[in-house]
Design a protein around this motif. Structure first.
Motif, PDB file in Angstrom:
ATOM      1  N   ARG A   4       3.484   2.140 -14.827  1.00 21.73           N
ATOM      2  CA  ARG A   4       3.443   0.849 -14.143  1.00 21.73           C
ATOM      3  C   ARG A   4       2.723   0.997 -12.808  1.00 21.73           C
ATOM      4  O   ARG A   4       2.703   2.073 -12.219  1.00 21.73           O
ATOM      5  CB  ARG A   4       4.849   0.314 -13.841  1.00 21.73           C
ATOM      6  N   ILE A   5       2.181  -0.117 -12.341  1.00 23.13           N
ATOM      7  CA  ILE A   5       1.558  -0.162 -11.021  1.00 23.13           C
ATOM      8  C   ILE A   5       2.505  -0.932 -10.106  1.00 23.13           C
ATOM      9  O   ILE A   5       2.739  -2.122 -10.317  1.00 23.13           O
ATOM     10  CB  ILE A   5       0.177  -0.832 -11.090  1.00 23.13           C
ATOM     11  N   VAL A   6       3.082  -0.221  -9.138  1.00 25.33           N
ATOM     12  CA  VAL A   6       4.062  -0.824  -8.233  1.00 25.33           C
ATOM     13  C   VAL A   6       3.862  -0.281  -6.820  1.00 25.33           C
ATOM     14  O   VAL A   6       3.057   0.604  -6.587  1.00 25.33           O
ATOM     15  CB  VAL A   6       5.508  -0.536  -8.704  1.00 25.33           C
ATOM     16  N   ARG A   7       4.624  -0.801  -5.880  1.00 30.84           N
ATOM     17  CA  ARG A   7       4.648  -0.295  -4.518  1.00 30.84           C
ATOM     18  C   ARG A   7       5.790   0.701  -4.392  1.00 30.84           C
ATOM     19  O   ARG A   7       6.736   0.618  -5.147  1.00 30.84           O
ATOM     20  CB  ARG A   7       4.892  -1.458  -3.541  1.00 30.84           C
ATOM     21  N   PRO A   8       5.781   1.622  -3.514  1.00 31.73           N
ATOM     22  CA  PRO A   8       4.839   1.920  -2.441  1.00 31.73           C
ATOM     23  C   PRO A   8       3.679   2.779  -2.938  1.00 31.73           C
ATOM     24  O   PRO A   8       3.668   3.255  -4.071  1.00 31.73           O
ATOM     25  CB  PRO A   8       5.681   2.698  -1.434  1.00 31.73           C
ATOM     26  N   GLY A   9       2.723   3.022  -2.066  1.00 33.85           N
ATOM     27  CA  GLY A   9       1.503   3.715  -2.421  1.00 33.85           C
ATOM     28  C   GLY A   9       1.560   5.220  -2.324  1.00 33.85           C
ATOM     29  O   GLY A   9       0.720   5.823  -1.673  1.00 33.85           O
ATOM     30  N   HIS A  10       2.540   5.850  -2.965  1.00 31.03           N
ATOM     31  CA  HIS A  10       2.655   7.313  -2.904  1.00 31.03           C
ATOM     32  C   HIS A  10       1.895   8.007  -4.021  1.00 31.03           C
ATOM     33  O   HIS A  10       1.699   9.209  -3.965  1.00 31.03           O
ATOM     34  CB  HIS A  10       4.122   7.751  -2.980  1.00 31.03           C
ATOM     35  N   GLY A  11       1.500   7.265  -5.052  1.00 32.59           N
ATOM     36  CA  GLY A  11       0.852   7.884  -6.209  1.00 32.59           C
ATOM     37  C   GLY A  11      -0.642   7.616  -6.260  1.00 32.59           C
ATOM     38  O   GLY A  11      -1.271   7.252  -5.270  1.00 32.59           O
ATOM     39  N   ALA A  12      -1.182   7.790  -7.457  1.00 32.15           N
ATOM     40  CA  ALA A  12      -2.609   7.573  -7.687  1.00 32.15           C
ATOM     41  C   ALA A  12      -2.929   6.087  -7.572  1.00 32.15           C
ATOM     42  O   ALA A  12      -2.105   5.235  -7.905  1.00 32.15           O
ATOM     43  CB  ALA A  12      -2.979   8.083  -9.072  1.00 32.15           C
ATOM     44  N   PRO A  13      -4.116   5.737  -7.118  1.00 36.01           N
ATOM     45  CA  PRO A  13      -4.488   4.329  -6.967  1.00 36.01           C
ATOM     46  C   PRO A  13      -4.588   3.612  -8.311  1.00 36.01           C
ATOM     47  O   PRO A  13      -4.915   4.231  -9.332  1.00 36.01           O
ATOM     48  CB  PRO A  13      -5.843   4.371  -6.267  1.00 36.01           C
ATOM     49  N   PRO A  14      -4.304   2.311  -8.345  1.00 33.66           N
ATOM     50  CA  PRO A  14      -4.280   1.547  -9.592  1.00 33.66           C
ATOM     51  C   PRO A  14      -5.572   1.565 -10.393  1.00 33.66           C
ATOM     52  O   PRO A  14      -5.530   1.499 -11.612  1.00 33.66           O
ATOM     53  CB  PRO A  14      -3.966   0.118  -9.133  1.00 33.66           C
TER      54      PRO A  14
END
Length: 86
Positions: A49-59
């Protein structure tokens, strides 16, 4: 002197977030694991899934992960980093 002024007017290139943007990095979205994934399982739209916060790889890299095999197990809710991509 006009050449020097024109050269200085170009400014400097800065890659990455500016100091003002650093505060909002966590508000960005990134790729997270939506359900537990075992080593050897394939990354799908159902388990990522693409969720917040931005700790992972960009969408924008989601399509690069889809269809690839997980090299290790991932717990639900963990961020998927760039190191898991290859």
């Amino acid at each position: 002197t006009e050449t020097k002024r024109a050269w200085e007017a170009l400014g400097k290139v800065h890659y990455g977030p500016t100091s003002a943007e650093l505060k909002s990095v966590l508000l960005r979205r990134s790729i997270y694991v939506a359900e537990d994934i075992s080593a050897g399982e394939v990354f799908t739209n159902e388990n990522l899934r693409i969720v917040r916060p931005g700790h992972g790889a960009p969408p924008y890299l989601l399509d690069s992960f889809l269809g690839k095999v997980a090299h290790k197990s991932y717990a639900k809710g963990s961020a998927l980093g760039l190191d898991q991509m290859f």
